[in-house]
Design an enzyme around this catalytic site. Sequence first.
Site, short mmCIF file in Angstrom:
data_model
loop_
_atom_site.label_atom_id
_atom_site.label_comp_id
_atom_site.label_asym_id
_atom_site.label_seq_id
_atom_site.Cartn_x
_atom_site.Cartn_y
_atom_site.Cartn_z
CG ASP A 45 -1.78 1.24 1.31
OD1 ASP A 45 -2.84 1.22 0.65
OD2 ASP A 45 -1.42 2.24 1.97
CE1 TYR A 50 0.18 7.87 2.71
CE2 TYR A 50 0.76 5.64 2.08
CZ TYR A 50 -0.11 6.52 2.67
OH TYR A 50 -1.27 6.06 3.23
CE LYS A 79 -3.95 4.56 0.55
NZ LYS A 79 -2.52 4.51 0.92
CG HIS A 112 -5.18 9.50 0.39
ND1 HIS A 112 -3.84 9.44 0.10
CD2 HIS A 112 -5.27 9.16 1.70
CE1 HIS A 112 -3.17 9.07 1.20
NE2 HIS A 112 -4.02 8.90 2.16
#
Length: 319
Positions: A45, A50, A79, A112
């Site tokens: 994931d 990120y 996402k 997200h």
Amino acid sequence: MTAPLINLNNDIQMPAFGLGTYLSTEFDGYKYTKFCLENGYRHIDTAYFYENEDVVGKAINDVISTGLLKREDIFVTTKLWNIHHEPELVEKACRKSLENLKLDYIDLYLMHTPIGYKYSENEELLPKDADGNFLFSDVDYLDTWKAMEKLVGPGRPVKSIGLSNFNSEQITRILENCDIKPVVNQVECNTSINQKKLIEFCKARDIVVMAYSPMTRPHYFEKDKSLPRPAILHEKVKEIGQKYNKSPGQVVLRYLYQIGTVPIPKSSNENRIVENISIFDFELSVEEMQFMDGFNTGQRTVPFNACKTHKYYMFNIEF
Ligand SMILES: NC(=O)c1ccc[n+]([C@@H]2O[C@H](COP(=O)([O-])OP(=O)(O)OC[C@H]3O[C@@H](n4cnc5c(N)ncnc54)[C@H](OP(=O)(O)O)[C@@H]3O)[C@@H](O)[C@H]2O)c1
């Protein structure tokens, strides 16, 4: 150990356990994604937010190039970030994630959150005004979803689409207006907020709940004791684990699996990485499950407080 596969509502299979990568640095993101894939993990994931899709993707590609795994053995979730909710930005953002990952498709692409942020040319991920308040956009998440639907299909870049941080009313609105049903809703789910009602709601609609922050972020609790206390610190959880020759972390992850979620713990520690996925060879009893239920207070570790004024703020109803 590898995780069992579960069927999504579009007949695609997804491993029932994955590696989380939030706050995995350039070094950790590469090293531990690779280590995970070499040690039974088949589901990773990540997220545009990120800023580690590139190293995660490099680890995936390096493992594939050794011949250990094929692309189709690995399930990659990423996402769409909040700044990319404008429908005309969605495909561009997805292509950018693919370029970062250096993959030719994404297994699961999640929105997200339902909340849009203001997009700017320099792609500020957390746009704020001079007073430090978020600069939101009021794009309707339904319009974003419609644009995400166009990413799926033969020759398209995405196999499955889903949601993250959506509440039951928002899911209902998507279901009543969509052409493609979300396969997953990824939400905070741990012993402090076990999401039993949302799980039941999603299950009835054939949507899988993916459990983020499954360990209740022990590294945050260490610094701020007003946050929910991770159950791994409880003596009785340790005792339950000893009965099965398992650690407190494994008891917590097994609990989350038994209540019907797909946990995605993050770890940058080789022992804990191997330990975390080794939960498919024991079962907690009804009494032990009831004991674990007792930790549920509903308190969140990730409450998105800075988004409370947005019209799509998701945590102001029960579930
Ligand atoms: N969709 C969203 O909005 C959203 C939000 C948050 C998170 N997520 C996803 O969910 C993933 C997991 O959540 P998270 O990273 O927030 O929190 P988490 O997995 O609950 O906590 C991670 C922390 O737990 C420690 N840990 C891992 N396994 C352990 C074990 N067996 N025993 C004791 N400590 C252990 C790790 O330390 P070590 O590294 O030292 O092992 C790390 O500091 C994220 O990485 C991200 O992929 C999604």
